[in-house]
Design a protein around this motif. Structure first.
Motif, PDB file in Angstrom:
ATOM      1  N   ILE A   1       0.865  -1.172   0.000  1.00 16.84           N
ATOM      2  CA  ILE A   1       0.000   0.000   0.000  1.00 16.84           C
ATOM      3  C   ILE A   1       0.908   1.230   0.000  1.00 16.84           C
ATOM      4  N   LEU A   2       0.726   2.092  -0.976  1.00 14.77           N
ATOM      5  CA  LEU A   2       1.503   3.321  -1.069  1.00 14.77           C
ATOM      6  C   LEU A   2       0.572   4.498  -0.831  1.00 14.77           C
ATOM      7  N   GLY A   3       1.039   5.484  -0.096  1.00 13.90           N
ATOM      8  CA  GLY A   3       0.224   6.662   0.169  1.00 13.90           C
ATOM      9  C   GLY A   3       1.031   7.931  -0.039  1.00 13.90           C
ATOM     10  N   VAL A   4       0.352   8.996  -0.396  1.00 13.88           N
ATOM     11  CA  VAL A   4       1.007  10.293  -0.548  1.00 13.88           C
ATOM     12  C   VAL A   4       0.236  11.291   0.323  1.00 13.88           C
ATOM     13  N   PHE A   5       0.970  12.119   1.007  1.00 12.65           N
ATOM     14  CA  PHE A   5       0.372  13.044   1.952  1.00 12.65           C
ATOM     15  C   PHE A   5       0.806  14.467   1.633  1.00 12.65           C
ATOM     16  N   ASP A   6      -0.061  15.411   1.938  1.00 16.02           N
ATOM     17  CA  ASP A   6       0.211  16.832   1.735  1.00 16.02           C
ATOM     18  C   ASP A   6       0.494  17.470   3.093  1.00 16.02           C
TER      19      ASP A   6
ATOM     20  N   PRO B   1       0.868  21.071   4.153  1.00 13.40           N
ATOM     21  CA  PRO B   1       0.803  22.468   3.707  1.00 13.40           C
ATOM     22  C   PRO B   1       1.853  23.373   4.346  1.00 13.40           C
ATOM     23  N   GLY B   2       2.232  23.122   5.584  1.00 19.15           N
ATOM     24  CA  GLY B   2       3.232  23.964   6.241  1.00 19.15           C
ATOM     25  C   GLY B   2       4.628  23.794   5.676  1.00 19.15           C
ATOM     26  N   GLN B   3       4.843  22.787   4.848  1.00 22.70           N
ATOM     27  CA  GLN B   3       6.171  22.533   4.297  1.00 22.70           C
ATOM     28  C   GLN B   3       6.237  22.821   2.802  1.00 22.70           C
ATOM     29  N   ARG B   4       5.268  23.531   2.271  1.00 22.42           N
ATOM     30  CA  ARG B   4       5.270  23.882   0.848  1.00 22.42           C
ATOM     31  C   ARG B   4       6.345  24.913   0.547  1.00 22.42           C
TER      32      ARG B   4
ATOM     33  N   ARG C   1       1.546  14.482  -5.576  1.00 19.67           N
ATOM     34  CA  ARG C   1       1.646  13.344  -6.484  1.00 19.67           C
ATOM     35  C   ARG C   1       2.733  12.392  -6.016  1.00 19.67           C
ATOM     36  N   LEU C   2       2.509  11.151  -6.287  1.00 21.52           N
ATOM     37  CA  LEU C   2       3.501  10.112  -6.016  1.00 21.52           C
ATOM     38  C   LEU C   2       3.736   9.392  -7.328  1.00 21.52           C
ATOM     39  N   HIS C   3       4.957   9.442  -7.818  1.00 25.00           N
ATOM     40  CA  HIS C   3       5.293   8.813  -9.097  1.00 25.00           C
ATOM     41  C   HIS C   3       6.117   7.561  -8.816  1.00 25.00           C
TER      42      HIS C   3
END
Length: 61
Positions: free
Chosen positions: A24-29, A31-34, A47-49
């Motif tokens: 299982i692969l997940g991608v998380f956002d 916002p404080g680290q943008r 996105r996760l490539h």
């Protein structure tokens, strides 16, 4: 069972489990680290490539 990411071993489990495994692969956002140059109101979709997942079976001894 050995787990590796980008060719580097990250974990070893001995002995290997006797049941099927799933990935299982997940991608998380975060916002404080943008990037500070990106507007906080700009629409951003993380996105996760993944280029490859390799599964190998042990060779019988």
């Amino acid at each position: 069972m050995r787990f590796s990411v980008d060719g580097e071993q990250t974990h070893v489990s001995a002995p290997a489990p006797a049941y099927p495994m799933q990935l299982i692969l997940g991608v998380f956002d975060f916002p404080g680290q943008r990037d500070p140059g990106v507007s906080s109101t700009a629409r951003f979709t993380p996105r996760l490539h993944v280029t490859r997942v390799r599964v190998t079976q042990p060779t019988p001894a």
